[in-house]
Design a protein around this motif. Structure first.
Motif, mmCIF file in Angstrom:
data_model
loop_
_atom_site.group_PDB
_atom_site.id
_atom_site.type_symbol
_atom_site.label_atom_id
_atom_site.label_comp_id
_atom_site.label_asym_id
_atom_site.label_seq_id
_atom_site.Cartn_x
_atom_site.Cartn_y
_atom_site.Cartn_z
ATOM 1 N N ILE A 100 0.830 -1.016 -0.042
ATOM 2 C CA ILE A 100 -0.009 0.363 -0.139
ATOM 3 C C ILE A 100 1.023 1.362 -0.006
ATOM 4 O O ILE A 100 2.040 1.070 0.266
ATOM 5 C CB ILE A 100 -0.844 0.085 1.293
ATOM 6 C CG1 ILE A 100 -0.073 -0.126 2.399
ATOM 7 C CG2 ILE A 100 -2.194 -1.078 1.022
ATOM 8 C CD1 ILE A 100 -1.097 -0.176 3.742
ATOM 9 N N THR A 101 0.404 2.332 -0.534
ATOM 10 C CA THR A 101 0.982 3.783 -0.517
ATOM 11 C C THR A 101 1.988 3.744 -1.593
ATOM 12 O O THR A 101 2.428 2.602 -2.485
ATOM 13 C CB THR A 101 1.703 4.097 0.827
ATOM 14 O OG1 THR A 101 3.157 3.279 0.757
ATOM 15 C CG2 THR A 101 0.902 3.905 2.062
ATOM 16 N N ARG A 102 2.354 4.851 -1.960
ATOM 17 C CA ARG A 102 3.048 5.082 -3.297
ATOM 18 C C ARG A 102 4.700 4.768 -2.930
ATOM 19 O O ARG A 102 5.542 4.631 -3.583
ATOM 20 C CB ARG A 102 2.917 6.500 -3.567
ATOM 21 C CG ARG A 102 1.770 7.033 -4.385
ATOM 22 C CD ARG A 102 2.074 6.747 -5.926
ATOM 23 N NE ARG A 102 0.819 6.823 -6.453
ATOM 24 C CZ ARG A 102 0.642 6.892 -7.911
ATOM 25 N NH1 ARG A 102 1.709 6.818 -8.685
ATOM 26 N NH2 ARG A 102 -0.486 7.110 -8.375
ATOM 27 N N GLN A 103 4.850 4.574 -1.635
ATOM 28 C CA GLN A 103 6.384 4.237 -1.161
ATOM 29 C C GLN A 103 6.311 2.754 -0.939
ATOM 30 O O GLN A 103 7.338 1.914 -0.910
ATOM 31 C CB GLN A 103 6.527 4.706 0.189
ATOM 32 C CG GLN A 103 6.589 6.284 0.354
ATOM 33 C CD GLN A 103 5.404 6.959 0.343
ATOM 34 O OE1 GLN A 103 4.127 6.512 0.620
ATOM 35 N NE2 GLN A 103 5.221 8.144 -0.206
ATOM 36 N N LEU A 104 5.331 1.783 -1.547
ATOM 37 C CA LEU A 104 5.289 0.443 -1.616
ATOM 38 C C LEU A 104 5.539 -0.338 -0.383
ATOM 39 O O LEU A 104 6.629 -0.756 -0.258
ATOM 40 C CB LEU A 104 6.196 0.003 -2.727
ATOM 41 C CG LEU A 104 5.816 0.481 -3.892
ATOM 42 C CD1 LEU A 104 6.911 -0.111 -5.153
ATOM 43 C CD2 LEU A 104 4.297 -0.098 -4.562
ATOM 44 N N SER A 105 4.807 0.118 0.757
ATOM 45 C CA SER A 105 5.099 -0.485 1.842
ATOM 46 C C SER A 105 4.202 -1.870 1.872
ATOM 47 O O SER A 105 2.796 -1.777 1.493
ATOM 48 C CB SER A 105 4.500 0.491 3.006
ATOM 49 O OG SER A 105 5.118 1.639 2.998
ATOM 50 N N VAL A 106 4.880 -2.750 2.495
ATOM 51 C CA VAL A 106 4.342 -4.107 2.516
ATOM 52 C C VAL A 106 2.918 -4.081 3.491
ATOM 53 O O VAL A 106 3.149 -3.435 4.443
ATOM 54 C CB VAL A 106 5.270 -5.356 3.033
ATOM 55 C CG1 VAL A 106 4.395 -6.507 3.494
ATOM 56 C CG2 VAL A 106 6.460 -5.370 2.149
#
Length: 115
Positions: A100-106
């Protein structure tokens, strides 16, 4: 005698299944970790990214992620959560990781196919 047989059967079942999944320890995958870090650990452990050969059928956000070199992205939803899914394989298993998020958090993961 029947109890002893049942205990032996259960013990053998646990030994066989533990051996089959001994290399499948994914406890290092935690919510909030950066996807790129998890991907590096997975590849070090022998997991192979599954290239999405049907990326042209995915949403634009997934295409953007794909073009950044993450060819294992299956699809993304660019809305409030910016959620993406990525797939890896190892020994007949397919692992899917959701970010999730644009930072690609697992966010989560699960095994789609077991041997």
């Amino acid at each position: 005698m029947k109890i002893l047989f049942n205990l032996l059967a259960i013990t053998l079942f646990l030994i066989v299944n533990h051996t089959a999944f001994a290399d499948t320890d994914l406890s290092f995958i935690k919510a909030g970790l950066p996807y790129v870090d998890v991907k590096a650990i997975l590849t070090d452990k022998g997991w192979k990214p599954i290239k999405n050969n049907r990326i042209s059928h995915s949403r634009l956000y997934a295409l953007e992620i794909y073009e950044q070199g993450m060819e294992e992205v299956t699809d993304c939803i660019s809305m409030e959560l910016d959620a993406c899914k990525f797939r890896f394989s190892q020994g007949g298993q397919v692992l899917e990781i959701r970010t999730i998020t644009r930072q690609l958090s697992v966010d989560s993961f699960h095994i789609l196919k077991k041997p």
